[in-house]
Design a protein around this motif. Structure first.
Motif, PDB file in Angstrom:
ATOM      1  N   ALA A   1      36.160  41.524  40.744  1.00  0.00           N
ATOM      2  CA  ALA A   1      36.045  42.614  41.723  1.00  0.00           C
ATOM      3  C   ALA A   1      34.627  42.671  42.310  1.00  0.00           C
ATOM      4  O   ALA A   1      34.443  43.026  43.483  1.00  0.00           O
ATOM      5  CB  ALA A   1      36.411  43.949  41.083  1.00  0.00           C
TER       6      ALA A   1
ATOM      7  N   PHE B   1      34.466  40.091  45.051  1.00  0.00           N
ATOM      8  CA  PHE B   1      35.190  40.540  46.251  1.00  0.00           C
ATOM      9  C   PHE B   1      34.362  41.571  47.025  1.00  0.00           C
ATOM     10  O   PHE B   1      34.409  41.623  48.246  1.00  0.00           O
ATOM     11  CB  PHE B   1      36.553  41.134  45.863  1.00  0.00           C
ATOM     12  N   LYS B   2      33.620  42.389  46.296  1.00  0.00           N
ATOM     13  CA  LYS B   2      32.791  43.413  46.952  1.00  0.00           C
ATOM     14  C   LYS B   2      31.596  42.752  47.657  1.00  0.00           C
ATOM     15  O   LYS B   2      31.265  43.087  48.789  1.00  0.00           O
ATOM     16  CB  LYS B   2      32.296  44.395  45.880  1.00  0.00           C
TER      17      LYS B   2
ATOM     18  N   TRP C   1      31.560  40.390  51.296  1.00  0.00           N
ATOM     19  CA  TRP C   1      31.507  40.964  52.657  1.00  0.00           C
ATOM     20  C   TRP C   1      30.109  40.923  53.241  1.00  0.00           C
ATOM     21  O   TRP C   1      29.944  40.971  54.468  1.00  0.00           O
ATOM     22  CB  TRP C   1      32.054  42.400  52.656  1.00  0.00           C
TER      23      TRP C   1
ATOM     24  N   LYS D   1      38.632  46.659  54.523  1.00  0.00           N
ATOM     25  CA  LYS D   1      38.017  45.921  53.396  1.00  0.00           C
ATOM     26  C   LYS D   1      38.628  46.361  52.066  1.00  0.00           C
ATOM     27  O   LYS D   1      38.867  45.535  51.174  1.00  0.00           O
ATOM     28  CB  LYS D   1      36.509  46.169  53.360  1.00  0.00           C
TER      29      LYS D   1
ATOM     30  N   ASN E   1      40.447  43.817  49.621  1.00  0.00           N
ATOM     31  CA  ASN E   1      40.008  43.596  48.239  1.00  0.00           C
ATOM     32  C   ASN E   1      41.128  43.870  47.242  1.00  0.00           C
ATOM     33  O   ASN E   1      41.233  43.192  46.215  1.00  0.00           O
ATOM     34  CB  ASN E   1      38.782  44.453  47.916  1.00  0.00           C
TER      35      ASN E   1
END
Lengths: 252, 230
Positions: free
Chosen positions: B210, B213-214, B217, B146, B150
């Motif tokens: 960011a 993107f975190k 998941w 991951k 990312n």
């Protein structure tokens, strides 16, 4: 936002304090050579308030676009230039080559946005009238027939961009007469070719319009004409490439 | 064509208010009616991926952006068929970038909706079996994977996608980024894709990509990814 990013800012800030205090003892350090030989760009102030382009571009968009997006390009550009200066100093050619794309992208972002802020102005300003650019408009008419046809061609080019990019009116020098072309560029590629003078640009990244126009980018492309700064456009048209890029020297 | 698209959009709207569990894999959701691409139904509500992705983003992204790729792909396909019939090679070549962009947009979004899921439908549950092993073999652990994924997303300069792909020659998995709407075709098989276009997150995250993107998941549907993995 983009790759190495904001964590570098406090480091650079601290190290510059360190240098100013201990400069005399530290001058021979390679780290300092890199730092001191790389230029540091700063965010140029907007020539109008964040809300000055409303209702065509919202204050929220302008604030994020200028204070966050443009700032991030500058931060990342400075970091890349610093790394490049160090790589030059240590004769590390592979690192120098690997930094090229980061420099192109982030410098392009800085160049494009610096030009963009200057080629916009409040709709109520006299500069927003194309009559503020008599010589340029004459050449536009000679090239496209009339202003309306030019705007339609420009809009079609903007809407044809696949992904992020910019649309520019560009003066090309080098022939008998300078000529005008509409050019689109991808991502943050800047208009810096030999003899190319960017007259005005329109940012077609989604961050330039999405908070206000959502997926309706055709409306953004229509409304942007209300805030084009024709006075700046005329100056760039009558000037040289170096004149158009003066703003970049000023932000060093 | 417009009647077909209207019907499809209507079905989509109805389905969106009555979520069902997706059992589709691969490109099964890319539907074609009489040769026309149509907008596939979302297998969950627009609001079902909150708080990772807002309902407003999902609605615009699916009903407007994806729809536009479908419509534009059908237009380009129709023109391509005409150009073929006329044996006009220049016109066929001119249409290639439009087929790639809009066809790619349709393929990418179709796969994306399928490889997301609300947490109540398994979103965020880690992969199992052969795919889990392949990820561990290539990246050490899911967390390490991951992190690399990312970083790849953050490194995209402009609009694009990051994909976990399977190399059809070696069968190993790797992370690849693609510009704009370039689809995963040829040597690589798409396993899991994340949209890094600004329209995918801007209304909620603005310039703080960011964070998107975190968060994404939490709603990744690894079961869909497992079905694509061979």
């Amino acid at each position: 936002m983009r790759s190495p990013s904001s964590s570098l800012v406090p480091l650079l800030f601290l190290s510059s304090i360190f240098i100013s205090v201990f400069a005399s003892e530290q001058l021979q350090q390679p780290f300092q050579f890199g730092e001191m030989s790389a230029p540091m760009y700063t965010l140029p102030p907007l020539p109008y308030a964040y809300n000055a382009l409303e209702p065509h571009i919202s204050a929220q968009i302008m604030e994020l676009h200028h204070s966050k997006h443009h700032q991030t390009y500058i931060t990342n550009l400075n970091a890349a230039l610093k790394a490049q200066a160090e790589a030059v100093h240590t004769s590390d050619i592979t690192t120098q080559v690997s930094l090229q794309q980061a420099i192109r992208f982030n410098a392009g972002g800085h160049i494009n946005h610096s030009l963009f802020w200057q080629n916009l102005c409040p709709a109520k300003s006299a500069d927003a009238m194309s009559s503020s650019a008599p010589q340029l408009v004459k050449q536009i008419k000679a090239t496209w027939g009339d202003e309306e046809k030019f705007r339609d061609a420009f809009k079609a080019s903007l809407l044809g961009i696949q992904g992020s990019g910019w649309g520019w009116l560009v003066k090309i020098e080098g022939g008998k007469e300078p000529r005008l072309v509409i050019a689109t560029t991808k991502d943050q590629d800047p208009v810096v070719g030999k003899g190319e003078v960017p007259i005005f640009g329109v940012d077609m990244w989604e961050h330039a319009y999405y908070l206000q126009y959502l997926n309706g980018k055709a409306a953004y492309v229509e409304n942007i004409w209300n805030v084009i700064n024709w006075k700046t456009a005329e100056e760039r048209y009558l000037g040289s490439q170096a004149d158009a890029f003066k703003i970049l020297k000023a932000s060093l | 064509m417009s009647a077909i698209l209207r019907t499809s959009a209507l079905r989509s709207a109805l389905r969106a208010s009555a979520p069902t569990v997706s059992t589709r894999a691969g490109l099964a959701g890319t539907t074609f009616v009489r040769g026309k691409a149509t907008l596939p139904d979302l297998p969950y509500d627009y609001g079902a991926l909150e708080p990772a992705i807002s309902g407003k983003i999902m609605e615009l992204h699916h009903s407007k952006h994806h729809q536009t790729y479908v419509t534009s792909f059908n237009n380009a396909s129709e023109q391509l068929a005409d150009a073929r019939q006329r044996e006009d090679i220049q016109a066929q070549i001119v249409l290639q970038p439009l087929i790639n962009f809009h066809g790619g947009g349709h393929i990418n979004h179709t796969l994306f909706w399928e490889n997301l899921a609300p947490t109540s439908q398994g979103g965020g549950e880690p992969p199992k079996g052969a795919l889990s092993k392949a990820i561990n073999d290539s990246y050490g652990s899911l967390d390490a994977f991951k992190e690399k994924f990312n970083a790849a997303l953050a490194g995209i300069q402009g609009s694009g996608w990051a994909w976990l792909v399977q190399d059809t020659q070696t069968e190993s998995v790797q992370i690849k980024t693609y510009a704009n709407q370039d689809p995963v075709v040829g040597q690589f098989r798409p396993i899991l894709g994340i949209d890094a276009w600004e329209h995918a997150y801007y209304l909620q995250y603005q310039n703080r990509k960011a964070e998107y993107f975190k968060a994404v998941w939490d709603v990744v549907n690894w079961k869909a990814a497992e079905k694509r993995f061979k």
